[in-house]
Design a protein around this motif. Structure first.
Motif, PDB file in Angstrom:
ATOM      1  N   LEU A   1       0.824  -1.212   0.000  1.00  0.00           N
ATOM      2  CA  LEU A   1       0.000   0.000   0.000  1.00  0.00           C
ATOM      3  C   LEU A   1       0.855   1.257   0.000  1.00  0.00           C
ATOM      4  O   LEU A   1       0.460   2.289  -0.550  1.00  0.00           O
ATOM      5  CB  LEU A   1      -0.916   0.016   1.227  1.00  0.00           C
ATOM      6  CG  LEU A   1      -2.317  -0.548   1.079  1.00  0.00           C
ATOM      7  CD1 LEU A   1      -3.114  -0.310   2.346  1.00  0.00           C
ATOM      8  CD2 LEU A   1      -3.041   0.075  -0.107  1.00  0.00           C
TER       9      LEU A   1
ATOM     10  N   HIS B   1       0.042   4.289  -2.429  1.00  0.00           N
ATOM     11  CA  HIS B   1      -0.266   5.646  -1.973  1.00  0.00           C
ATOM     12  C   HIS B   1       0.795   6.646  -2.422  1.00  0.00           C
ATOM     13  O   HIS B   1       0.479   7.794  -2.752  1.00  0.00           O
ATOM     14  CB  HIS B   1      -0.413   5.658  -0.454  1.00  0.00           C
ATOM     15  CG  HIS B   1      -1.685   5.021   0.031  1.00  0.00           C
ATOM     16  ND1 HIS B   1      -2.140   5.125   1.325  1.00  0.00           N
ATOM     17  CD2 HIS B   1      -2.609   4.266  -0.625  1.00  0.00           C
ATOM     18  CE1 HIS B   1      -3.288   4.469   1.448  1.00  0.00           C
ATOM     19  NE2 HIS B   1      -3.582   3.924   0.280  1.00  0.00           N
TER      20      HIS B   1
ATOM     21  N   PHE C   1      -5.206   5.199  -4.372  1.00  0.00           N
ATOM     22  CA  PHE C   1      -5.602   4.321  -3.283  1.00  0.00           C
ATOM     23  C   PHE C   1      -6.554   3.270  -3.841  1.00  0.00           C
ATOM     24  O   PHE C   1      -7.212   3.475  -4.858  1.00  0.00           O
ATOM     25  CB  PHE C   1      -6.174   5.077  -2.081  1.00  0.00           C
ATOM     26  CG  PHE C   1      -7.316   6.018  -2.360  1.00  0.00           C
ATOM     27  CD1 PHE C   1      -8.604   5.689  -1.983  1.00  0.00           C
ATOM     28  CD2 PHE C   1      -7.093   7.252  -2.964  1.00  0.00           C
ATOM     29  CE1 PHE C   1      -9.654   6.561  -2.205  1.00  0.00           C
ATOM     30  CE2 PHE C   1      -8.131   8.133  -3.193  1.00  0.00           C
ATOM     31  CZ  PHE C   1      -9.423   7.779  -2.819  1.00  0.00           C
ATOM     32  N   HIS C   2      -6.611   2.109  -3.170  1.00  0.00           N
ATOM     33  CA  HIS C   2      -7.193   0.896  -3.765  1.00  0.00           C
ATOM     34  C   HIS C   2      -8.715   0.891  -3.739  1.00  0.00           C
ATOM     35  O   HIS C   2      -9.365   0.555  -4.718  1.00  0.00           O
ATOM     36  CB  HIS C   2      -6.640  -0.329  -3.036  1.00  0.00           C
ATOM     37  CG  HIS C   2      -6.973  -1.626  -3.686  1.00  0.00           C
ATOM     38  ND1 HIS C   2      -8.178  -2.275  -3.511  1.00  0.00           N
ATOM     39  CD2 HIS C   2      -6.245  -2.419  -4.518  1.00  0.00           C
ATOM     40  CE1 HIS C   2      -8.184  -3.390  -4.193  1.00  0.00           C
ATOM     41  NE2 HIS C   2      -7.026  -3.523  -4.820  1.00  0.00           N
TER      42      HIS C   2
ATOM     43  N   ILE D   1     -10.018  -3.177  -0.566  1.00  0.00           N
ATOM     44  CA  ILE D   1      -9.185  -4.171   0.100  1.00  0.00           C
ATOM     45  C   ILE D   1     -10.081  -5.123   0.891  1.00  0.00           C
ATOM     46  O   ILE D   1     -10.918  -4.694   1.685  1.00  0.00           O
ATOM     47  CB  ILE D   1      -8.169  -3.485   1.037  1.00  0.00           C
ATOM     48  CG1 ILE D   1      -7.193  -2.639   0.211  1.00  0.00           C
ATOM     49  CG2 ILE D   1      -7.404  -4.516   1.858  1.00  0.00           C
ATOM     50  CD1 ILE D   1      -6.272  -1.790   1.041  1.00  0.00           C
TER      51      ILE D   1
ATOM     52  N   ASP E   1      -8.533   3.095   2.875  1.00  0.00           N
ATOM     53  CA  ASP E   1      -7.879   1.795   2.700  1.00  0.00           C
ATOM     54  C   ASP E   1      -7.511   1.173   4.041  1.00  0.00           C
ATOM     55  O   ASP E   1      -7.528  -0.049   4.202  1.00  0.00           O
ATOM     56  CB  ASP E   1      -6.609   1.946   1.853  1.00  0.00           C
ATOM     57  CG  ASP E   1      -6.906   2.017   0.359  1.00  0.00           C
ATOM     58  OD1 ASP E   1      -8.046   1.710  -0.041  1.00  0.00           O
ATOM     59  OD2 ASP E   1      -5.992   2.381  -0.406  1.00  0.00           O
TER      60      ASP E   1
ATOM     61  N   LEU F   1      -8.393  -2.445   5.580  1.00  0.00           N
ATOM     62  CA  LEU F   1      -7.294  -3.305   6.016  1.00  0.00           C
ATOM     63  C   LEU F   1      -7.565  -3.841   7.424  1.00  0.00           C
ATOM     64  O   LEU F   1      -7.365  -5.035   7.699  1.00  0.00           O
ATOM     65  CB  LEU F   1      -5.989  -2.503   5.990  1.00  0.00           C
ATOM     66  CG  LEU F   1      -4.674  -3.267   6.069  1.00  0.00           C
ATOM     67  CD1 LEU F   1      -4.522  -4.202   4.879  1.00  0.00           C
ATOM     68  CD2 LEU F   1      -3.504  -2.283   6.116  1.00  0.00           C
TER      69      LEU F   1
ATOM     70  N   THR G   1       0.905   5.348   5.367  1.00  0.00           N
ATOM     71  CA  THR G   1       1.484   4.002   5.439  1.00  0.00           C
ATOM     72  C   THR G   1       2.800   4.025   6.209  1.00  0.00           C
ATOM     73  O   THR G   1       3.131   3.061   6.899  1.00  0.00           O
ATOM     74  CB  THR G   1       1.739   3.462   4.023  1.00  0.00           C
ATOM     75  OG1 THR G   1       2.469   4.450   3.257  1.00  0.00           O
ATOM     76  CG2 THR G   1       0.438   3.153   3.317  1.00  0.00           C
TER      77      THR G   1
END
Length: 624
Positions: free
Chosen positions: A161, A165, A170-171, A174, A245, A249, A306
């Motif tokens: 991640l 980032h 951004f995903h 997740i 995210d 997570l 992160t």
């Protein structure tokens, strides 16, 4: 082994492997002279809501991927503008994000294909395939994971991640089914079909600015990405941010450590937070607290980056060890023994010796990461002899300086150093810098202001505050602080360089040139010279003085061959000069080299967008 027809309207899609054309509809089975569909990874149905088909493919390779390997193709069947935009965004995302545990996809891997005698234009995206099971499947057969494995997997995912980032994406989806456990033991993060790029336009939509129908449409696009139990409330409301995210997570790891579907877990009546700890007795309180922090209701209550999470994960094993020790009988007895010894020292030794004894005991406890007990000893020492304050402050300052890679620890130690000595400018400056890395913005401004109040002419304080404003996009405030820093120290070359770059961003090219030339007269350090020559070349490019721009940028590249921004700018100069072959080589360097500079990501995005829109353009995309 079979070959499958790519035509979704074909009546019989499975063919013998040695066939060149589909026996049913006549469509070519070898796509683009390289790709053969081996088997479907999703059921092939006529469902109109099944927009995408996914196949495992045998890819003979291209100049981008010369090694023959098993890969995956995602095929968009219907020409919906929103779906077309999604698959285009996924292609761009996978081109920009480079990580060994994220699917690789290149320029040649996104294309259109028209089956024989078909009204459909298929949009195809080829990407790497990761062998292994996704974690949803793995948990179903293996059950809940241990604390040590949870820590290892969480670190792996946050490192992935971190790359996502830092690439300004951004995903947004997740969950265990989008994480693959490879035979090597490494995790891979897949399905970037809903990933979002952090742009000014996106941030405007998230902030709710504009109030137009277009703004509402943007929010509608964002809110369409929802996975029950894994999507945070701000994403459901159309205001997803990178910290969204982290919520997903945290939910993922609750599922992994409990082996229980999240919908089956109870929630707190007032907050809606998951009640999960009794189903994961193997997880100690410090780690459980951290997982709950990842799932905090508001994005601002979660870790902000992160990098912060990785720092926290580095400290968690020690915190878990100390938690277990603190709850053991041995620790309780040892603590009381030390306190008695301290008391005896205070009675029978001289006051300075007793105070020094307590300080030494406190330092030992701090070295064992037992800060609370250490401060009890330090406070007792100060009551006996207030003069030990400075030595305690210095102890914490030195400990913080050695912990710069462990930001949370460094922050704690700098704060403790200030507790015992609140007149040290360097401590405030260092604390502000650590807070800047942690994205704790109020802490940044507060401590820089305290440092500058103690020493108004501190160039390093003005420089630090300027870089903070610069990172926040507050260019006028950044410029004001850079000017004050140069006024205090005219030899501060990093400040001159930053101000020159800022002038380029603001379009004041003459000022950028003057500052860069001023800096070059005062430094012989190659990397600083490279940065200044880069600023000169940038300004000359914007002024259309292309020959001078080329000369300065080539000089910057010789002095520091690892600067991505130099190659991005040189590629633009060579394009303008009609030198297309060399321009392409420099665009490749611009795309490959590591960079954290915002304008580099903007330039990369621009060139990839042009390549995608004009794949046959003679300026870009041809390999000489």
């Amino acid at each position: 082994m079979s070959s499958y027809c790519i035509n979704p309207l074909c009546d019989h899609r499975q063919n013998p492997d040695d066939t060149e054309h589909c026996l049913s509809c006549g469509t070519l089975l070898l796509i683009n002279d390289r790709i053969r569909l081996v088997k479907p990874l999703r059921p092939l149905t006529d469902d109109p809501f099944n927009y995408f088909e996914v196949f495992e493919v045998d890819d003979a390779g291209t100049r981008w991927n010369p090694v023959r390997k098993q890969r995956v193709i995602k095929v968009l069947k219907w020409k919906s503008p929103k779906l077309v935009k999604l698959i285009e965004q996924e292609s761009l995302t996978l081109q920009l994000i480079q990580h060994p545990n994220i699917p690789e996809s290149t320029l040649d891997d996104f294309f259109t294909f028209v089956p024989k005698n078909s009204p459909l234009t298929l949009r195809c995206l080829v990407m790497d395939k990761f062998e292994g099971q996704n974690l949803e499947q793995w948990i179903e057969f293996n059950g809940k994971i241990s604390q040590s494995l949870a820590l290892e997997w969480l670190k792996q995912l946050v490192e992935i991640l971190d790359t996502v980032h830092r690439s300004n994406f951004f995903h947004r989806d997740i969950k265990p089914s989008n994480i693959v456990l490879q035979p090597s033991g490494q995790l891979a993060l897949v399905d970037f079909g809903t990933a979002r790029r952090v742009t000014d336009t996106y941030l405007a939509k998230v902030s709710g600015s504009g109030g137009t129908s277009a703004g509402r449409e943007g929010i509608y696009e964002i809110t369409s990405v929802i996975t029950p139990c894994y999507t945070p409330i701000e994403q459901i409301n159309g205001r997803a941010v990178p910290q969204s995210d982290f919520f997903s997570l945290g939910c993922t790891f609750v599922n992994l450590v409990t082996a229980t579907p999240l919908s089956n877990l109870p929630t707190e009546e007032k907050t809606g937070n998951l009640i999960w700890r009794k189903d994961a007795p193997q997880i100690d309180k410090p780690f459980a607290d951290f997982i709950d922090e990842l799932m905090a209701p508001l994005p601002g209550q979660r870790p902000q980056t992160t990098e912060v999470i990785l720092q926290r994960l580095e400290n968690l094993p020690k915190q878990i060890k100390n938690y277990r020790l603190a709850n053991s009988n041995i620790f309780k007895y040892s603590k009381y023994t030390l306190m008695v010894l301290g008391f005896v020292g205070g009675v029978f030794l001289s006051i300075p010796l007793a105070a020094n004894y307590l300080v030494a005991q406190g330092q030992k406890l701090e070295a064992a990461n037992n800060s609370q007990s250490a401060q009890e000893y330090f406070d007792s020492a100060i009551k006996i002899n207030p003069q030990v304050k400075n030595s305690i402050s210095k102890f914490y300052f030195d400990k913080a300086s050695r912990s710069t890679q462990k930001l949370r620890s460094a922050k704690k130690y700098y704060e403790l150093s200030i507790k015992y000595n609140n007149q040290d400018v360097d401590t405030y400056n260092n604390l502000a810098f650590v807070c800047q890395l942690l994205n704790e913005f109020e802490c940044v401004t507060t401590n820089y202001e305290k440092a500058l109040k103690l020493k108004p002419d501190s160039w390093s304080g003005h420089y630090g505050l300027g870089t903070f404003y610069d990172d926040q996009g507050k260019k006028d405030l950044a410029e004001q602080q850079y000017q004050l820093a140069i006024k205090s120290n005219s030899q501060a070359i990093p400040v001159i360089n930053n101000l020159s770059r800022l002038k380029n961003l603001k379009g004041d090219y003459n000022a950028a040139i003057a500052l860069a030339l001023q800096g070059l007269q005062k430094t012989k350090e190659p990397k600083l010279q490279a940065a200044l020559y880069k600023n000169l070349g940038w300004a000359k490019l914007e002024q259309k003085k292309l020959s001078q721009a080329k000369e300065y940028l080539e000089k910057a590249g010789e002095l520091d061959p690892q600067r991505a921004d130099t190659y991005c700018l040189l590629a633009q100069v060579q394009e303008a000069l009609g030198d297309n072959d060399n321009s392409w080589l420099n665009w490749e360097a611009c795309l490959i080299l590591e960079s954290k500079v915002p304008e580099v990501f903007r330039w990369r995005g621009d060139v990839l967008q042009r390549i995608r829109l004009k794949p046959d353009s003679p300026q870009i995309g041809t390999n000489p």
